[in-house]
Design a protein around this motif. Sequence first.
Motif, PDB file in Angstrom:
ATOM      1  N   UNK A 286      12.120 -43.849 -39.947  1.00  0.00           N
ATOM      2  CA  UNK A 286      13.253 -44.405 -39.233  1.00  0.00           C
ATOM      3  C   UNK A 286      14.527 -44.297 -40.048  1.00  0.00           C
ATOM      4  N   UNK A 287      15.650 -44.281 -39.394  1.00  0.00           N
ATOM      5  CA  UNK A 287      16.945 -44.221 -40.082  1.00  0.00           C
ATOM      6  C   UNK A 287      17.201 -45.569 -40.761  1.00  0.00           C
ATOM      7  N   UNK A 288      17.343 -45.585 -42.100  1.00  0.00           N
ATOM      8  CA  UNK A 288      17.535 -46.871 -42.796  1.00  0.00           C
ATOM      9  C   UNK A 288      18.858 -47.546 -42.469  1.00  0.00           C
ATOM     10  N   UNK A 289      19.807 -46.824 -41.902  1.00  0.00           N
ATOM     11  CA  UNK A 289      21.109 -47.410 -41.603  1.00  0.00           C
ATOM     12  C   UNK A 289      21.262 -47.789 -40.131  1.00  0.00           C
ATOM     13  N   UNK A 290      20.170 -47.691 -39.363  1.00  0.00           N
ATOM     14  CA  UNK A 290      20.257 -47.960 -37.927  1.00  0.00           C
ATOM     15  C   UNK A 290      20.687 -49.392 -37.653  1.00  0.00           C
ATOM     16  N   UNK A 291      20.156 -50.360 -38.408  1.00  0.00           N
ATOM     17  CA  UNK A 291      20.478 -51.759 -38.157  1.00  0.00           C
ATOM     18  C   UNK A 291      21.963 -52.045 -38.385  1.00  0.00           C
ATOM     19  N   UNK A 297      18.678 -50.245 -29.538  1.00  0.00           N
ATOM     20  CA  UNK A 297      17.675 -49.193 -29.351  1.00  0.00           C
ATOM     21  C   UNK A 297      17.424 -48.435 -30.647  1.00  0.00           C
ATOM     22  N   UNK A 298      18.504 -48.156 -31.407  1.00  0.00           N
ATOM     23  CA  UNK A 298      18.350 -47.451 -32.680  1.00  0.00           C
ATOM     24  C   UNK A 298      17.569 -48.293 -33.676  1.00  0.00           C
ATOM     25  N   UNK A 299      17.870 -49.590 -33.743  1.00  0.00           N
ATOM     26  CA  UNK A 299      17.171 -50.480 -34.678  1.00  0.00           C
ATOM     27  C   UNK A 299      15.690 -50.578 -34.339  1.00  0.00           C
ATOM     28  N   UNK A 300      15.386 -50.711 -33.053  1.00  0.00           N
ATOM     29  CA  UNK A 300      13.986 -50.831 -32.640  1.00  0.00           C
ATOM     30  C   UNK A 300      13.220 -49.545 -32.932  1.00  0.00           C
ATOM     31  N   UNK A 301      13.851 -48.399 -32.639  1.00  0.00           N
ATOM     32  CA  UNK A 301      13.180 -47.122 -32.903  1.00  0.00           C
ATOM     33  C   UNK A 301      12.956 -46.926 -34.396  1.00  0.00           C
ATOM     34  N   UNK A 302      13.964 -47.236 -35.216  1.00  0.00           N
ATOM     35  CA  UNK A 302      13.841 -47.063 -36.658  1.00  0.00           C
ATOM     36  C   UNK A 302      12.746 -47.948 -37.234  1.00  0.00           C
ATOM     37  N   UNK A 304      10.122 -49.219 -35.677  1.00  0.00           N
ATOM     38  CA  UNK A 304       8.810 -48.750 -35.229  1.00  0.00           C
ATOM     39  C   UNK A 304       8.386 -47.504 -36.003  1.00  0.00           C
ATOM     40  N   UNK A 305       9.302 -46.550 -36.194  1.00  0.00           N
ATOM     41  CA  UNK A 305       8.969 -45.327 -36.915  1.00  0.00           C
ATOM     42  C   UNK A 305       8.566 -45.618 -38.360  1.00  0.00           C
ATOM     43  N   UNK A 324      18.387 -42.167 -29.568  1.00  0.00           N
ATOM     44  CA  UNK A 324      18.888 -43.521 -29.819  1.00  0.00           C
ATOM     45  C   UNK A 324      19.649 -43.623 -31.126  1.00  0.00           C
ATOM     46  N   UNK A 325      19.407 -42.692 -32.054  1.00  0.00           N
ATOM     47  CA  UNK A 325      20.017 -42.784 -33.377  1.00  0.00           C
ATOM     48  C   UNK A 325      19.111 -43.444 -34.387  1.00  0.00           C
ATOM     49  N   UNK A 326      17.875 -43.755 -34.006  1.00  0.00           N
ATOM     50  CA  UNK A 326      16.966 -44.437 -34.923  1.00  0.00           C
ATOM     51  C   UNK A 326      16.065 -43.523 -35.716  1.00  0.00           C
ATOM     52  N   UNK A 327      16.126 -42.219 -35.492  1.00  0.00           N
ATOM     53  CA  UNK A 327      15.276 -41.273 -36.216  1.00  0.00           C
ATOM     54  C   UNK A 327      15.969 -40.862 -37.508  1.00  0.00           C
ATOM     55  N   UNK A 328      15.259 -40.981 -38.621  1.00  0.00           N
ATOM     56  CA  UNK A 328      15.842 -40.627 -39.908  1.00  0.00           C
ATOM     57  C   UNK A 328      15.923 -39.128 -40.114  1.00  0.00           C
ATOM     58  N   UNK A 329      16.899 -38.716 -40.903  1.00  0.00           N
ATOM     59  CA  UNK A 329      17.079 -37.302 -41.235  1.00  0.00           C
ATOM     60  C   UNK A 329      16.298 -36.995 -42.507  1.00  0.00           C
ATOM     61  N   UNK A 330      15.587 -35.877 -42.534  1.00  0.00           N
ATOM     62  CA  UNK A 330      14.823 -35.484 -43.713  1.00  0.00           C
ATOM     63  C   UNK A 330      15.774 -34.915 -44.754  1.00  0.00           C
ATOM     64  N   UNK A 331      15.647 -35.314 -46.026  1.00  0.00           N
ATOM     65  CA  UNK A 331      16.546 -34.782 -47.077  1.00  0.00           C
ATOM     66  C   UNK A 331      16.489 -33.258 -47.155  1.00  0.00           C
TER      67      UNK A 331
END
Length: 543
Positions: A286-291, A297-302, A304-305, A324-331
Amino acid sequence: MTPSAVQPVVSSATAPPGADVTALRRLLGGADVAWLVQRVRGKIATGHTGRLSGTVQLRKPTPDERDGAVRLVGPPSRLSRSSSTLHVNLGTLDDLLVQGIWPRGLADAVLVLTGPVATWPRERAVVDAAWVHAAAAFTPALLVDPVLETWWGAWCASGHLRRAGLDDPVAARRLAADAAACLCALPTTGEPLAVFARRITGDAHALDRTRPLSGLVLAAVHALELGSPAHGHAAAQPEARAHGLAAAQPDAAVAEELPASRGIWASAGLLPSIASATVLCLGVQGDPFARRRGLLAASATAAALTGWCTAGVPVALTLDQIRSGGVGVVPSDGVVHVCTSAIVMEAVAAEATRRADLAASTLSGDRATPILVCTDGPPGAAALELLERLSWAGAEVRFHGDFDWEGLQIGVALAERIPWAPWRFGTMDYAQAVAALAAGELSEATVDRRHLGRRGESVTSPWDPALAEAMERCGEVIEESEVVDWLVTDLLDPVRLEPVSPAPALPPEPARPDPDDVAGELRDEIDGEVRDGVDGETRPAAP
């Protein structure tokens, strides 16, 4: 002439002044001669409206029917009295009527007595003209995409338009016009199917899978992708060919019965349902900055992931969740692996969990869950958008598919959106798998073998041109499920594997070599390449 003006062309007649209709009814209106009147109507229906001739017959007549015939034309000849079939000469009966109570003859008498008769040749011409008019409603689509002209003619000639229109030329014309309007508005970009249908036809359900318009538009879009729908085309869209949807599917059942429909809609930029478009993945953070962004929706997806990733559980992400914006980007130094079979996903998750349980620890830190995305066939909208999101910072995407023409097609289709490097998907890898197959070392040694030639037309492999050539010569199909153990080891081994440059093509050999010959000719070559490395790199041998 418009379809609404189509009416049966009939033959009819009215009694002339002074005619004795009562006498006519007594002569031809009884049950004993009803069969004869029906035969005369049949003659009229085929276009015979003048003087009638020829003989009609009735097998196994009743005594009343014999008596009725005698009453009309007199007793039969001596030869036919004992026959089980009754014969009546229409010319004789016609002459008797002309000379007696009905000067206009037998055909006119039957029309006055029983009413109009549809004349088939004339009616057929009118109906055929109505169907031509219905098919012409598709013309706007042909003007935009002339490649459809041959397909449309063949589709209509095969009776598909009649079936889709339920044998009603008026309904078929509306269907063809709506289909043309849809095709003229395609492709679109990520538009929900229901929104598109409402925008073009005014009915949000017009392209539902149970509607005939859905089957027609699907078939037309597929025909456009193939380029030459009657025989296929080398430059066709790989995704459409990989789905295998026939270019001339007859009705709306196509959209319901074939899972291919989702990929066909996606190739035209349409989404059957944002909520139902999913992709199976493992190890996606999950994207650590979603919250911080304050989007629920982004916070919930992040959240859960993150939990699913920690537990090493595969998850089916919807397109809404991906967006939603909750999926993290791979380095940028990370790797995203892609497979086409859910069997690989299941095997990786099971083995990762087993190793974690044995180590009495979670799948985190040094034992991080590998990132794996499963396209489950040709990549749909959800898979493509997830891979774009994961690789946004420059992470490498590595792809593996079946060693058959569909697998190569999927690879080409994916490369149009996502740059990728081969993951055990080059010439050397194919040769290694063929040799292992001959030696009985693959995961599914008892799998029914299917020669590559029976899996469609050959295609190219741009990332490794020698691969397609080697597959063409060898003809052996190697599915992902057969090399799943190798793929699991690649992902879970602590040593990070680098992409391997493609090896030289297999040496020329018959189109269908014997497995023992393959093992004998290729194993030494493969073992040498694995031992010595390719282009100076060292790669662990397959387990």
